[in-house]
Enzyme design. Structure first.
Site, short mmCIF file in Angstrom:
data_model
loop_
_atom_site.label_atom_id
_atom_site.label_comp_id
_atom_site.label_asym_id
_atom_site.label_seq_id
_atom_site.Cartn_x
_atom_site.Cartn_y
_atom_site.Cartn_z
N ARG A 117 0.71 -1.28 0.02
CA ARG A 117 0.10 -0.01 0.15
C ARG A 117 0.94 1.16 0.16
O ARG A 117 0.82 2.19 -0.75
CB ARG A 117 -0.98 -0.06 1.25
CG ARG A 117 -2.05 -1.17 1.00
CD ARG A 117 -3.43 -0.87 1.52
NE ARG A 117 -4.37 -1.88 1.20
CZ ARG A 117 -5.23 -2.41 1.82
NH1 ARG A 117 -5.56 -1.75 3.24
NH2 ARG A 117 -6.21 -3.05 1.35
N ARG A 146 12.03 -22.59 1.78
CA ARG A 146 13.58 -22.66 1.84
C ARG A 146 14.20 -23.06 0.50
O ARG A 146 13.87 -24.01 -0.11
CB ARG A 146 14.07 -23.83 2.88
CG ARG A 146 13.10 -23.34 4.47
CD ARG A 146 13.87 -23.97 5.70
NE ARG A 146 13.19 -23.78 6.78
CZ ARG A 146 13.22 -22.72 7.58
NH1 ARG A 146 13.97 -21.78 7.32
NH2 ARG A 146 12.67 -22.75 8.74
N GLY A 162 14.61 -14.58 7.52
CA GLY A 162 15.72 -14.63 8.47
C GLY A 162 17.08 -14.32 8.02
O GLY A 162 17.01 -13.93 6.57
N ASP A 190 12.32 -16.40 15.64
CA ASP A 190 13.61 -16.88 16.56
C ASP A 190 14.15 -15.62 17.01
O ASP A 190 15.03 -15.65 17.77
CB ASP A 190 14.43 -17.69 15.55
CG ASP A 190 14.08 -18.96 15.49
OD1 ASP A 190 13.14 -19.61 15.93
OD2 ASP A 190 14.87 -19.59 14.46
N MET A 195 10.45 -24.02 19.87
CA MET A 195 11.36 -24.10 18.72
C MET A 195 12.49 -23.20 18.88
O MET A 195 12.69 -22.27 19.98
CB MET A 195 10.64 -23.28 17.41
CG MET A 195 9.76 -24.37 16.75
SD MET A 195 8.91 -23.96 15.38
CE MET A 195 8.75 -25.06 14.21
N GLY A 196 13.52 -23.21 17.93
CA GLY A 196 14.63 -22.28 17.95
C GLY A 196 15.77 -23.20 17.53
O GLY A 196 16.45 -23.72 18.68
N ALA A 241 9.55 -21.12 34.89
CA ALA A 241 10.07 -22.40 34.53
C ALA A 241 11.30 -22.63 35.68
O ALA A 241 11.93 -21.66 36.13
CB ALA A 241 10.56 -22.51 33.13
O1 F6P Z 1 11.76 -20.29 11.26
C1 F6P Z 1 12.30 -20.42 12.41
C2 F6P Z 1 12.09 -22.02 12.63
O2 F6P Z 1 10.84 -21.79 12.97
C3 F6P Z 1 13.03 -22.18 13.92
O3 F6P Z 1 12.41 -21.99 15.30
C4 F6P Z 1 12.88 -23.82 13.97
O4 F6P Z 1 13.98 -24.52 14.29
C5 F6P Z 1 12.95 -24.22 12.26
O5 F6P Z 1 12.32 -22.93 11.64
C6 F6P Z 1 12.17 -25.14 11.75
O6 F6P Z 1 11.96 -25.13 10.31
P1 F6P Z 1 11.21 -26.01 9.42
O7 F6P Z 1 9.59 -25.51 9.41
O8 F6P Z 1 11.68 -25.78 8.14
O9 F6P Z 1 11.18 -27.56 10.05
#
Ligand code: F6P
Length: 328
Positions: free
Chosen positions: A31, A78, A108, A134, A176-177, A193
């Site tokens: 936009r 990817r 990223g 992340d 995740m991470g 935690a």
């Molecule tokens: O995009 C970042 C992320 O979500 C990370 O936290 C995780 O480790 C990775 O992607 C997982 O990737 P995929 O969905 O390709 O397995």
């Protein structure tokens, strides 16, 4: 491209893992660009779609009613082939054939490296918008999607805490991470935690066990260990096994997985992503050729792309200290 060439057509794509708020950034970019008299092209499925010429013209309504939805209307992928110079050359030819003068990339640090190479090798102006749950890109203190992902995980852990308390159980919750400790540490603080395991080759099993045992001795009815998934999801099963075999502690495992990547973006993600889309267009029009719409000192500001190509891998030491201080 020469310094004098005026930008008339811009392209936008998402690359790498999706993150909640990407749609807000796309909407703001499209936009703002149309408002400034530019033509905008959406490139579907990231660099893979670019290489296949999967490119659509966008107008104001293409981005209507999307800002509240997770995922990305442009889809993403990817694309490891983009590490190859020949493949990037092909991409530059496709952009030239479509007469796209500048490219916005939401993703990223892997996606930023591809964009940086495209700029260095073929002179294509790049606006890079940090988008990953992340929160691990150098040069910016925030990436689109982090707040929503943390909130999703916190809500899940709160639910797990309910049942853990009712049964006096220990849970290992995996977030995740792959190489980022950010989600794990923030979730650890926000859920109280007992310990947070960050991506590392050395897991302090003895410390995890003693944190759980100390809590039980002082009358805690449940224990939650937050674990970042590490290179391969499933690290929490290794911890579960060690706790049982070495310390005779029974622990349940819950892997949150991809639910952390979806869902409606939080207001913080909507706001910052909208601002990033707006700044991206204006900086391109100002002649900035390779920048990131970084979040620095509470404001979205352009930072040179070459300062944002690494992973921020410091384990947010003050957050580690906070988890330790509050979990006694
Ligand atoms: O995009 C970042 C992320 O979500 C990370 O936290 C995780 O480790 C990775 O992607 C997982 O990737 P995929 O969905 O390709 O397995």
């Amino acid at each position: 491209m020469t310094a004098e060439k005026k930008i008339k057509k811009v392209g936008i794509l998402c690359s790498g893992g999706d993150s909640p708020g990407m749609n807000c950034a796309i909407r703001a970019f499209v936009r703002t660009a149309i408002g400034a008299g530019l033509e905008v092209y959406g490139i579907r499925r990231g660099y893979a779609g670019l290489l296949e010429g999967d490119i659509i013209k966008m107008d104001e309504s293409s981005v209507g009613n999307i800002l509240q939805h997770g995922g990305t209307i442009l889809q993403t992928s990817r694309c490891p082939e983009f590490h190859e110079a020949d493949i990037r050359k092909e991409a530059s030819h496709i952009l030239a054939r479509k007469k796209i003068d500048a490219l916005a990339v939401i993703g990223g640090n892997g996606s930023f490296n591809g964009a940086h190479a495209l700029h260095e090798e073929h002179g294509i102006p790049i606006a890079a918008l940090p988008g990953t749950i992340d929160n691990d890109i150098t040069g910016t203190n925030y990436t689109i999607g982090f707040d929503t992902a943390v909130q999703t995980a916190v809500e899940a852990v709160d639910k797990i805490r309910d049942t853990a308390s009712s049964h006096a159980r220990t849970f290992i919750v995996e977030v995740m991470g792959r190489s980022s400790a950010a989600i794990a540490l923030h979730v650890g603080v926000c859920t109280g935690a007992e310990n947070v395991v960050v991506p590392s080759d050395n897991i302090a099993y003895g410390q995890i066990a003693s944190d759980i045992q100390r809590g039980i001795v002082r009358g805690k009815n449940s224990s939650i260990i937050i674990c970042a998934e590490g290179k391969v999801p499933g690290l929490s099963y290794k911890i579960q096994e060690n706790l049982k075999e070495t310390h005779d502690i029974d622990a349940h495992v819950c892997i949150l997985g991809h639910i952390q990547r979806g869902g409606n973006p939080s207001s913080l993600d909507r706001f910052i992503a909208s601002r990033m889309g707006f700044v991206a267009v204006n900086e391109l029009l100002n002649g900035n050729k390779a920048f990131v719409t970084a979040f620095v000192s509470g404001e979205v500001t352009p930072v040179p792309l070459n300062e944002c190509l690494e992973k921020r891998d410091e384990y947010l030491p003050q957050t580690v200290d906070l988890v330790k201080a509050l979990s006694i």
